[in-house]
Design a protein around this motif. Structure first.
Motif, short mmCIF file in Angstrom:
data_model
loop_
_atom_site.label_atom_id
_atom_site.label_comp_id
_atom_site.label_asym_id
_atom_site.label_seq_id
_atom_site.Cartn_x
_atom_site.Cartn_y
_atom_site.Cartn_z
N HIS A 127 18.36 9.52 -3.98
CA HIS A 127 19.29 10.48 -4.58
C HIS A 127 18.72 11.89 -4.63
CE1 HIS A 127 20.18 6.50 -6.53
NE2 HIS A 127 21.34 6.79 -5.98
N TRP A 128 17.43 12.01 -4.52
CA TRP A 128 16.75 13.31 -4.62
C TRP A 128 15.84 13.44 -3.40
CZ3 TRP A 128 16.43 15.95 -9.69
CH2 TRP A 128 15.68 17.14 -9.65
N PRO A 129 15.85 14.58 -2.71
CA PRO A 129 14.99 14.72 -1.53
C PRO A 129 13.52 14.46 -1.88
CG PRO A 129 16.54 16.54 -1.67
CD PRO A 129 16.66 15.79 -2.96
N ALA A 130 12.85 13.68 -1.06
CA ALA A 130 11.44 13.34 -1.29
C ALA A 130 10.69 13.39 0.03
CB ALA A 130 11.32 11.96 -1.92
N THR A 131 9.45 13.81 -0.02
CA THR A 131 8.64 13.84 1.19
C THR A 131 8.11 12.44 1.48
OG1 THR A 131 6.60 14.30 -0.03
CG2 THR A 131 7.90 16.20 0.70
N PRO A 132 7.88 12.12 2.76
CA PRO A 132 7.25 10.83 3.08
C PRO A 132 5.92 10.64 2.36
CG PRO A 132 8.16 11.82 5.07
CD PRO A 132 8.27 12.86 3.98
N ARG A 133 5.16 11.72 2.18
CA ARG A 133 3.87 11.59 1.51
C ARG A 133 4.05 11.11 0.07
NH1 ARG A 133 2.12 16.72 1.76
NH2 ARG A 133 1.22 16.38 3.82
N ALA A 134 5.03 11.68 -0.64
CA ALA A 134 5.27 11.28 -2.03
C ALA A 134 5.74 9.84 -2.11
CB ALA A 134 6.29 12.21 -2.68
N MET A 135 6.60 9.44 -1.17
CA MET A 135 7.10 8.06 -1.17
C MET A 135 5.98 7.07 -0.87
SD MET A 135 10.67 8.82 0.83
CE MET A 135 11.15 7.09 0.93
N GLN A 136 5.17 7.38 0.14
CA GLN A 136 4.07 6.49 0.49
C GLN A 136 3.07 6.36 -0.64
OE1 GLN A 136 2.67 8.26 4.12
NE2 GLN A 136 4.23 7.26 5.39
N ALA A 137 2.86 7.45 -1.37
CA ALA A 137 1.91 7.41 -2.49
C ALA A 137 2.40 6.48 -3.59
CB ALA A 137 1.69 8.82 -3.04
N ILE A 138 3.70 6.51 -3.90
CA ILE A 138 4.21 5.63 -4.95
C ILE A 138 4.22 4.19 -4.48
CG2 ILE A 138 6.72 5.61 -4.55
CD1 ILE A 138 5.02 6.32 -7.89
N HIS A 139 4.51 3.96 -3.19
CA HIS A 139 4.44 2.60 -2.65
C HIS A 139 3.02 2.04 -2.81
CE1 HIS A 139 7.91 3.79 0.29
NE2 HIS A 139 8.33 3.66 -0.95
N ALA A 140 2.04 2.84 -2.41
CA ALA A 140 0.65 2.39 -2.49
C ALA A 140 0.22 2.16 -3.93
CB ALA A 140 -0.27 3.41 -1.81
N ASP A 141 0.66 3.02 -4.84
CA ASP A 141 0.28 2.88 -6.24
C ASP A 141 0.85 1.61 -6.84
OD1 ASP A 141 -0.88 4.05 -8.75
OD2 ASP A 141 1.21 3.97 -9.36
N LEU A 142 2.12 1.33 -6.57
CA LEU A 142 2.72 0.11 -7.12
C LEU A 142 2.11 -1.14 -6.48
CD1 LEU A 142 6.51 1.09 -7.42
CD2 LEU A 142 4.76 1.04 -9.21
N ALA A 143 1.80 -1.07 -5.19
CA ALA A 143 1.15 -2.21 -4.53
C ALA A 143 -0.24 -2.46 -5.11
CB ALA A 143 1.07 -1.97 -3.02
#
Length: 244
Positions: free
Chosen positions: A50-66
């Protein structure tokens, strides 16, 4: 602990942050909607929907939750992402998990709000949603691994009551009673400390939880404006500040 307050067209929203791995303003914005069940939305800035996000920000949250998934989680593990907002997030968390643990035996699935062909399925409820029926479809290969799974990782952008997760876990365990652990992975956990601590008793198996931010919210509602669609304060200003 900190407090964030916003006055929206549908009422005043107060968020109490109990723990955060990232500042709230980096994780979310706020919006109003014409919905009798809940007149506001938390708009994730790292979800990429819903909100523009950079791939870097998305990958960081994926890695943090994993990284918050317990190392001792018994396998095989089935990852399930919630339709439709959590699907991309779930795929990212699953891939980050496999990068960190390439020998893991794991399966990724996501729910759907639609029946698909003649595939076997089971159903659970997302009671607060505008479309409460959710379906989980299983191919033969998915059903074979699911029948041996010992852990579930359930993924969504937000948890407010835990009801949908509880409904899904109960549906899975009714069919596959060998499941012995559930892990919840969310960007924001608004269940509060007491409800989060009571999850294992509620689910009937050990439950762990990983989140980028945990807290509680309360809202003082007022009638929605006629014709209200979706309004987010400072959306354009915030979006323009996204880094490359």
């Amino acid at each position: 602990m900190s407090t964030v307050e916003r006055q929206l067209p549908t009422g005043r929203l107060t968020l109490t942050v109990e723990a955060a791995r990232l500042p709230a303003e980096q994780l979310m914005g706020f919006a109003a909607r014409a919905n009798a069940k809940r007149g506001f939305l938390f708009l994730s800035k790292v979800l990429g929907k819903h909100w523009p996000a950079t791939p870097r920000a998305m990958q960081a949250i994926h890695a943090d939750l994993a990284a918050q998934i317990p190392l001792e989680l018994p396998g095989p593990t089935v990852f399930i992402a919630m339709a439709e907002t959590g699907i991309g997030l779930g795929q990212g968390v699953f891939e980050a998990h496999l990068r960190a643990r390439p020998a893991a035996r794991a399966l990724f699935l996501h729910s759907s709000r639609y029946r698909v062909g003649e595939l076997p399925f089971f159903e659970f409820e997302e009671a607060h949603s505008h479309a409460p029926r959710q379906f989980l479809h299983l191919s033969d290969a998915a059903a074979e691994l699911f029948a041996r799974a010992r852990s579930l990782v359930l993924i969504d952008d937000e948890a407010s009551t835990g009801n949908t997760f509880a409904n899904l876990a109960a549906a899975c365990r009714a069919r596959y009673p060998q499941i012995e652990h559930v892990h919840l992975a969310v960007i924001t956990n608004f269940m509060g400390e007491a409800a989060s601590a009571a999850l294992s008793g509620r689910f009937g198996v050990p439950v762990t939880l990983g989140a980028a931010l945990s807290g509680q919210y309360r809202s003082a509602s007022q009638p929605a404006q006629a014709g209200l669609v979706l309004r987010c304060r400072d959306f354009n200003r915030q979006a323009a500040q996204l880094d490359n």
